[in-house]
Design a protein around this motif. Structure first.
Motif, PDB file in Angstrom:
ATOM      1  N   ILE A 224      31.432  39.343  42.791  1.00  0.00           N
ATOM      2  CA  ILE A 224      30.553  40.268  42.078  1.00  0.00           C
ATOM      3  C   ILE A 224      30.543  40.764  40.801  1.00  0.00           C
ATOM      4  O   ILE A 224      29.834  40.634  39.800  1.00  0.00           O
ATOM      5  CB  ILE A 224      29.660  40.805  43.190  1.00  0.00           C
ATOM      6  N   LYS A 225      31.689  41.586  40.786  1.00  0.00           N
ATOM      7  CA  LYS A 225      32.127  42.062  39.353  1.00  0.00           C
ATOM      8  C   LYS A 225      32.244  41.160  38.218  1.00  0.00           C
ATOM      9  O   LYS A 225      31.815  41.523  37.193  1.00  0.00           O
ATOM     10  CB  LYS A 225      33.377  43.084  39.897  1.00  0.00           C
ATOM     11  N   LYS A 228      29.083  39.519  37.243  1.00  0.00           N
ATOM     12  CA  LYS A 228      28.288  40.399  36.192  1.00  0.00           C
ATOM     13  C   LYS A 228      28.716  40.602  34.943  1.00  0.00           C
ATOM     14  O   LYS A 228      28.245  40.564  33.728  1.00  0.00           O
ATOM     15  CB  LYS A 228      28.096  41.853  36.797  1.00  0.00           C
ATOM     16  N   VAL A 229      30.128  40.778  34.637  1.00  0.00           N
ATOM     17  CA  VAL A 229      30.717  41.061  33.491  1.00  0.00           C
ATOM     18  C   VAL A 229      30.642  39.781  32.767  1.00  0.00           C
ATOM     19  O   VAL A 229      30.669  39.837  31.412  1.00  0.00           O
ATOM     20  CB  VAL A 229      32.319  41.205  33.648  1.00  0.00           C
ATOM     21  N   GLY A 231      28.184  37.595  32.904  1.00  0.00           N
ATOM     22  CA  GLY A 231      26.818  37.562  32.538  1.00  0.00           C
ATOM     23  C   GLY A 231      26.532  38.404  30.939  1.00  0.00           C
ATOM     24  O   GLY A 231      25.972  37.926  30.210  1.00  0.00           O
ATOM     25  N   GLU A 232      27.152  39.759  31.100  1.00  0.00           N
ATOM     26  CA  GLU A 232      27.024  40.583  30.068  1.00  0.00           C
ATOM     27  C   GLU A 232      27.712  40.272  28.742  1.00  0.00           C
ATOM     28  O   GLU A 232      27.071  40.112  27.756  1.00  0.00           O
ATOM     29  CB  GLU A 232      27.601  41.749  30.524  1.00  0.00           C
ATOM     30  N   LYS A 337      28.235  53.746  42.831  1.00  0.00           N
ATOM     31  CA  LYS A 337      27.549  52.707  41.775  1.00  0.00           C
ATOM     32  C   LYS A 337      26.173  53.455  41.493  1.00  0.00           C
ATOM     33  O   LYS A 337      25.863  53.555  40.227  1.00  0.00           O
ATOM     34  CB  LYS A 337      27.443  51.378  42.405  1.00  0.00           C
TER      35      LYS A 337
END
Length: 340
Positions: A224-225, A228-229, A231-232, A337
């Motif tokens: 998941i992490k 996300k990274v 995507g950014e 978080k």
């Protein structure tokens, strides 16, 4: 008021549970290829018939007797066969266990446990001495370390003129055991059968299951992490592409980060899938053998059955604590978080 650190609590609970599962799993060892049978109805096997079979099995006929040696002591008399100490894994302190010849020839021989030997003679070097059981003289052939605090004496069951109802057999397959039972004239429906080796594996596997669940949780978190990274970074690369040439964009740190985290995410997904498969396999075995000894109440075989039942209960409790610790850790991660 100081803030509760859920991560520390989760690590403490999970660590303690893992240690407990490891210790309980080690305690369940020594039951490989053992098959336990006990009656569901009032049916038993004759000792003569059991001794004639080629199967490697042992049995117990327990009674209380007055042992007359240097002193008079009430002890458990255990009638069994020459395979007993081998299958049970008991070591001999001195002398030897009685042999097949002694059993077949109905010799009046006896093996004392350490407690009885010490209370009766004050020493373990007693082979050749005699004791009186039920007003008959028996020759002591050895002292056995059976880890019992109570006094016990082992004699050939053939001398008791009775039948056996509980026995343990060394097996290779369940089909082999069923065939051996049939050769003894025992119908499958009349005896309760339990594969102690598989039952012990279930107890030991809970430690492995805990680690696979940790791997699953960690891989999910990393995947998941990583997504996300990625995507950014993709959004940053798009903006960078509007300002720089393609060659410069490809060499940028953001593209390298995308590649690195993509590899990490793929590895995390792979580990997660493998952890799920391993967990599912353990759960299937667990569901099959978890209740293998449920409802059995017997003092046969030095409490081996009841000991495995307790180990199973304790390991279930330890595993439940482990799951609780994992749950606390996940809650702590989400709370951290949100605070961030």
């Amino acid at each position: 008021m100081p803030r509760i650190n859920l991560a520390v609590i989760a690590l403490t609970i999970c660590g303690a549970a893992l240690i407990a599962l490891l210790v309980l799993g080690m305690a369940a060892q020594g039951n490989e290829n053992l098959f336990f049978a006990c009656p569901q109805v009032n049916e038993a096997v004759s000792i003569e018939k059991a001794d004639e079979t080629e199967a490697k099995l042992t049995y117990e006929i327990v009674d209380t007797v007055r042992v007359k040696a240097a002193v008079n002591i009430d002890a458990r008399q255990i009638g069994t066969n020459h395979f007993y100490n081998d299958i049970m894994g008991y070591a001999m302190t001195s002398g030897s266990f009685f042999t097949l010849n002694a059993q077949q020839e109905k010799r009046k021989v006896a093996v004392l446990n350490e407690t009885l030997a010490m209370e009766s003679f004050g020493t373990f070097d007693i082979a050749g001495n005699q004791i009186s059981l039920n007003n008959e003289m028996y020759v002591i052939v050895g002292v056995i370390k059976d880890n019992k605090e109570e006094t016990a004496v082992y004699v050939p069951a053939i001398l008791t003129n009775t039948s056996i109802s509980n026995f343990i057999e060394v097996i290779e397959t369940e089909e082999e055991t069923l065939a051996n039972l049939k050769s003894l004239g025992v119908s499958q429906n009349s005896f309760y059968l339990a594969n102690l080796g598989e039952f012990a594996k279930v107890i030991k596997s809970k430690f492995a299951l805990a680690w696979w669940l940790i791997a699953l949780v960690v891989s999910c978190f990393l995947s998941i992490k990583g997504v996300k990274v990625i995507g950014e970074s993709v959004r940053k690369v798009k903006r960078l592409y509007k300002e720089e040439y393609l060659g410069e964009v490809i060499k940028s740190c953001e593209v390298q980060k995308i590649m690195l985290f993509a590899i990490g995410a793929l590895m995390g997904i792979g580990i997660g899938i493998y952890a799920m498969l391993q967990s599912a396999q353990i759960f299937l075995s667990w569901s099959k053998y978890a209740n293998a000894l449920e409802g059995i109440s017997t003092l046969a075989f030095g409490g081996k059955i009841s000991a495995l039942q307790k180990l199973s209960l304790y390991s279930d409790s330890a595993f439940a604590f482990f799951i609780g610790g994992v749950g606390i850790g996940i809650i702590g991660a989400f709370r951290h978080k949100q605070n961030v």
